[in-house]
Design a protein around this motif. Sequence first.
Motif, mmCIF file in Angstrom:
data_model
loop_
_atom_site.group_PDB
_atom_site.id
_atom_site.type_symbol
_atom_site.label_atom_id
_atom_site.label_comp_id
_atom_site.label_asym_id
_atom_site.label_seq_id
_atom_site.Cartn_x
_atom_site.Cartn_y
_atom_site.Cartn_z
ATOM 1 N N VAL A 4 -22.260 -10.612 22.703
ATOM 2 C CA VAL A 4 -22.202 -9.554 23.711
ATOM 3 C C VAL A 4 -23.593 -9.028 24.035
ATOM 4 N N LEU A 24 -18.152 -9.847 30.608
ATOM 5 C CA LEU A 24 -17.022 -9.467 29.759
ATOM 6 C C LEU A 24 -16.309 -8.249 30.340
ATOM 7 N N VAL A 25 -15.014 -8.403 30.584
ATOM 8 C CA VAL A 25 -14.185 -7.303 31.078
ATOM 9 C C VAL A 25 -13.107 -7.037 30.039
ATOM 10 N N THR A 26 -13.025 -5.815 29.563
ATOM 11 C CA THR A 26 -12.039 -5.464 28.539
ATOM 12 C C THR A 26 -11.183 -4.299 29.009
ATOM 13 N N ALA A 27 -10.005 -4.186 28.434
ATOM 14 C CA ALA A 27 -9.093 -3.099 28.797
ATOM 15 C C ALA A 27 -8.314 -2.668 27.565
ATOM 16 N N THR A 28 -7.906 -1.414 27.554
ATOM 17 C CA THR A 28 -7.107 -0.894 26.450
ATOM 18 C C THR A 28 -6.285 0.290 26.923
ATOM 19 N N TYR A 46 -18.005 -0.604 20.377
ATOM 20 C CA TYR A 46 -17.627 0.271 21.496
ATOM 21 C C TYR A 46 -18.811 0.496 22.434
ATOM 22 N N LEU A 49 -19.721 -2.534 24.480
ATOM 23 C CA LEU A 49 -18.758 -2.868 25.535
ATOM 24 C C LEU A 49 -18.734 -1.835 26.657
ATOM 25 N N ASN A 50 -18.960 -0.581 26.302
ATOM 26 C CA ASN A 50 -18.764 0.509 27.254
ATOM 27 C C ASN A 50 -19.996 0.716 28.144
#
Length: 201
Positions: A4, A24-28, A46, A49-50
């Motif tokens: 990353v 990179l696309v993330t979801a939660t 975190y 990614l954020n």
Amino acid sequence: LRAVEQRQIMPVGSTEPVDIDLRLVTATNRDLLQEIKEERFREDLYYRLNVVGIHLPSLREREEDIPLLVEHFIKKYNAEMGKHCVGVSDEAMRLLMNYEWKGNIRELENVIERAVIFAEDDVIKACDIGLIGYSAAASSGKNENLQAALKAYEKGQICRILNKYDWNKTEAAKALGVGLSSLYRKFDELGINVKKYKKQQ
């Protein structure tokens, strides 16, 4: 983390890192800051990614989108199934607007797909909509709509039971756990025209 942050990976058995090009696309649906506090999510991951965060409210927080989504899904499943539904009745829309939608848009899409399948008319009625674990959105502060939503749901349930028993009112009353006279009162109270509904079926 290296992949990353540095955009490099180390293949198994290799001594040289390999550059990678990725987005990179993330979801939660979890509160990650709370998860970090409870040591269920790595803080360093975190913050890597954020970079750009987008908060998407749940469907029950943006009810104004429901009619547009309903229209979209009806068109989609009309095309897939060769149906000709033109919309939903006012009662059906009240049900949809007052439901909690814990499954968000996917749940709404499933409900509309099922309604298009079972609709006998070109307008989807409350009878055609099956909502699992129905709960009007009193928790959303829409108490003024609760009574109307409950009546619409009750009417839909009665119509479904009548249809199940081939519109035999005696059998339907038994299945609903009410007397025949009580069922007739419900017809008047909820505006159920038995001859009209039976003809539509």
